[in-house]
Design a protein around this motif. Structure first.
Motif, PDB file in Angstrom:
ATOM      1  N   ARG A  42       0.828  -1.207   0.000  1.00  0.00           N
ATOM      2  CA  ARG A  42       0.000   0.000   0.000  1.00  0.00           C
ATOM      3  C   ARG A  42       0.861   1.257   0.000  1.00  0.00           C
ATOM      4  NH1 ARG A  42      -4.699  -1.895   4.334  1.00  0.00           N
ATOM      5  NH2 ARG A  42      -6.093  -2.824   2.761  1.00  0.00           N
ATOM      6  N   GLY A  45       2.147   2.106  -3.276  1.00  0.00           N
ATOM      7  CA  GLY A  45       1.139   2.341  -4.308  1.00  0.00           C
ATOM      8  C   GLY A  45       1.018   1.191  -5.293  1.00  0.00           C
ATOM      9  N   THR A  47      -0.371  -2.722  -6.604  1.00  0.00           N
ATOM     10  CA  THR A  47      -1.671  -3.381  -6.719  1.00  0.00           C
ATOM     11  C   THR A  47      -1.871  -4.410  -5.616  1.00  0.00           C
ATOM     12  OG1 THR A  47      -1.610  -3.093  -9.114  1.00  0.00           O
ATOM     13  CG2 THR A  47      -3.144  -4.746  -8.257  1.00  0.00           C
ATOM     14  N   ASP A  79     -10.963   1.140  -0.530  1.00  0.00           N
ATOM     15  CA  ASP A  79     -11.843   1.383  -1.682  1.00  0.00           C
ATOM     16  C   ASP A  79     -11.092   1.253  -3.003  1.00  0.00           C
ATOM     17  OD1 ASP A  79     -14.011   1.781  -0.034  1.00  0.00           O
ATOM     18  OD2 ASP A  79     -13.828   3.971  -0.042  1.00  0.00           O
ATOM     19  N   SER A  80      -9.805   1.529  -2.985  1.00  0.00           N
ATOM     20  CA  SER A  80      -9.004   1.472  -4.211  1.00  0.00           C
ATOM     21  C   SER A  80      -8.533   0.052  -4.548  1.00  0.00           C
ATOM     22  CB  SER A  80      -7.780   2.376  -4.068  1.00  0.00           C
ATOM     23  OG  SER A  80      -6.979   1.940  -2.970  1.00  0.00           O
ATOM     24  N   GLU A  81      -8.807  -0.906  -3.687  1.00  0.00           N
ATOM     25  CA  GLU A  81      -8.359  -2.284  -3.897  1.00  0.00           C
ATOM     26  C   GLU A  81      -9.507  -3.148  -4.403  1.00  0.00           C
ATOM     27  OE1 GLU A  81      -4.943  -1.940  -0.444  1.00  0.00           O
ATOM     28  OE2 GLU A  81      -6.774  -3.056  -0.004  1.00  0.00           O
ATOM     29  N   THR A  82      -9.166  -4.111  -5.221  1.00  0.00           N
ATOM     30  CA  THR A  82     -10.170  -4.962  -5.862  1.00  0.00           C
ATOM     31  C   THR A  82     -10.416  -6.211  -5.036  1.00  0.00           C
ATOM     32  OG1 THR A  82      -9.506  -4.135  -8.011  1.00  0.00           O
ATOM     33  CG2 THR A  82     -10.700  -6.219  -7.987  1.00  0.00           C
TER      34      THR A  82
END
Length: 187
Positions: A42, A45, A47, A79-82
């Motif tokens: 994280r 930055g 994935t 929220d930015s992670e799948t």
């Protein structure tokens, strides 16, 4: 030439895995190691992908809507992670994971989570067979004790070690958390 940094794939780190009903396990440090990898990915930055098992068996610890199916607090996705949901051990089966990775040009995966001989092994085998550069973090996974095919009880450490042996060199490269952390330092 250096390789692209791998995406971090965290498999089934759900509340049900921490319940006594899940069984006797090994690698009590696995959660701390996954947490360290997650924080590092994280901060860089990079994935991060979360996989959650949603059982099709009523009464399962991982039945939808049950507390056991929810992520452990330390592994709540941003929220930015799948997040991909699965109902079989392999995270690639009946999901859009492969397509999602290809669309983003992701060819390297760093796999952590549970259980080593089930969802981690199944997912790593598929990843390797699909041509991904697959890395499994041995001390950021854990397994549960179980009997072998002949009925001989096997410890969680034995189950874990055999699953890693099944993967290493054939479908994936097995490494430690320390070795995985160096991957982000590579140019």
């Amino acid at each position: 030439m250096t390789q692209p940094r791998p995406a971090l794939l965290i498999i089934d780190m759900q509340q049900g895995m921490a319940l006594p009903q899940a069984g006797i396990r090994n690698n009590p440090q696995a959660e701390a190691n996954i947490t360290q990898l997650l924080a590092t990915w994280r901060a860089a930055g990079q994935t991060v992908i979360h996989v959650r098992h949603m059982s099709r068996t009523p009464g399962s610890l991982f039945w939808p809507g049950q507390r056991g199916a929810e992520f452990q607090p330390a592994f709540l996705p941003l929220d930015s992670e799948t997040v991909f949901e699965k109902n079989v051990p392999d995270a690639f089966t009946h999901s859009a994971l492969e397509r999602w990775l290809h669309m983003r040009g992701i060819r390297r995966l760093l796999i952590t989570g549970v259980s080593t001989n089930n969802s981690v092994e199944a997912t790593a085998r598929s990843a390797g067979n699909l041509g991904f550069d697959t890395l499994v973090v041995s001390d950021a996974c854990f397994a549960f004790a179980r009997a072998d095919y002949h009925g001989t009880p096997r410890s969680a450490d034995e189950v874990h070690a055999m699953a890693l042996a099944n993967l290493d060199g054939e479908y994936a490269r097995v490494l430690t958390t320390g070795q995985a952390l160096t991957l982000l330092a590579e140019d």
